[in-house]
Write a protein that holds these residues in place. Structure first.
Motif, PDB file in Angstrom:
ATOM      1  N   ALA A 110     -41.077 143.350  49.002  1.00 41.83           N
ATOM      2  CA  ALA A 110     -40.969 143.291  47.928  1.00 41.83           C
ATOM      3  C   ALA A 110     -40.326 144.581  47.855  1.00 41.83           C
ATOM      4  CB  ALA A 110     -41.942 142.839  47.097  1.00 41.83           C
ATOM      5  N   LEU A 146     -33.086 143.289  44.393  1.00 42.22           N
ATOM      6  CA  LEU A 146     -33.402 141.331  44.332  1.00 42.22           C
ATOM      7  C   LEU A 146     -32.750 140.634  43.841  1.00 42.22           C
ATOM      8  CD1 LEU A 146     -37.141 142.833  42.651  1.00 42.22           C
ATOM      9  CD2 LEU A 146     -36.320 142.292  45.209  1.00 42.22           C
ATOM     10  N   LEU A 154     -37.221 135.098  46.057  1.00 40.58           N
ATOM     11  CA  LEU A 154     -37.534 136.015  45.106  1.00 40.58           C
ATOM     12  C   LEU A 154     -38.976 135.611  44.412  1.00 40.58           C
ATOM     13  CD1 LEU A 154     -36.891 138.123  43.054  1.00 40.58           C
ATOM     14  CD2 LEU A 154     -35.577 136.435  41.665  1.00 40.58           C
TER      15      LEU A 154
END
Length: 257
Positions: A110, A146, A154
């Motif tokens: 992330a 993303l 995701l």
């Protein structure tokens, strides 16, 4: 630096024995060269074999050679080296055109990691560096990357109930709001950051694709707030898109970005 884990270090010592000329090694040879207990070596070899880092060598009873997993890691490293080198060249061209700071970044879980950076010539510029890691949801490059992830990926990296850290007062902290924003980015094919990772910086970013068409990086143009002009945004967006397309072409992409 945290404490090193002895078992991991020993496993890496075994793999690094193959950096020498020997293509095949047996556990007794590994034990002799490393001075480790025989049981420890056998346990480590069993683990490395189960994970695909070592495979039995058919030409030598009891011998092992490097497995396909080491090739995959090496290939991935080589790909990133190529991406960094090509990215820096393209970033330099873009920076020369707009005289602003240009970054190329990749996604890791992330977070984003900047693998190339070219500064502007202005006295006021970004304080950043290649190798720096930032939360992806706070950056233009990160949001661009993303936005290109499949929904299930995701959800794994940023769960819908996750608490997103804020870098500035403008950072997106709601996973729901982030998903709405990412849908808009997917629709437009361009990401914009307005003081979300740095209160004094605006950014635009575009996706970089490899030969297969997969998005592997993003290229961004960063402008200090003191020089930011909303009227200039379309120009910077088009420049970021062109730079990303040029880098994609260098990586073998032949389709439309």
């Amino acid at each position: 630096m945290g404490r090193q884990v002895p078992a991991v270090a020993r496993a890496l010592d075994i793999l690094e024995l193959f950096l020498d000329a020997d293509a095949v090694l047996s556990p007794p040879e590994m034990t002799r060269r490393l001075g480790l207990p025989r049981t420890t070596v056998h346990e480590l070899v069993s683990t490395l074999t189960a994970r695909g880092y070592l495979v039995p060598a058919p030409e030598q009873a009891g011998g092992y050679r490097l497995g396909v997993r080491t090739y995959q890691l090496g290939s991935r490293y080589a790909e990133q080296l190529d991406l960094a080198a090509e990215g820096r060249q393209v970033a330099a061209d873009v920076a020369q055109t707009c005289d602003e700071t240009v970054h190329v970044a990749i996604l890791e879980d992330a977070d984003v990691i900047y693998i190339a950076k070219v500064d502007s010539t202005h006295a006021v510029r970004m304080v950043s560096a290649a190798g720096r890691k930032l939360p992806a949801h706070c950056t233009a490059v990160g949001k661009m990357l993303l936005a290109m992830l499949p929904g299930e990926v995701l959800d794994e990296r940023i769960p819908v109930d996750a608490a997103l850290p804020a870098m500035t007062a403008a950072s997106i902290t709601s996973p729901t709001d982030l998903r709405t924003h990412l849908a808009e980015i997917r629709e437009r094919g361009i990401a914009v950051e307005e003081r979300e990772s740095n209160p004094d910086v605006h950014c635009v970013a575009a996706p970089v694709r490899d030969a297969s068409g997969a998005v592997v990086a993003a290229l961004s143009i960063s402008v200090p707030t003191v020089r930011w002009d909303a009227a200039r945004t379309p120009e910077l967006e088009q420049l970021a898109l062109k730079g990303a397309a040029d880098l994609s072409a260098r990586l073998g992409h032949r389709g439309r970005p």
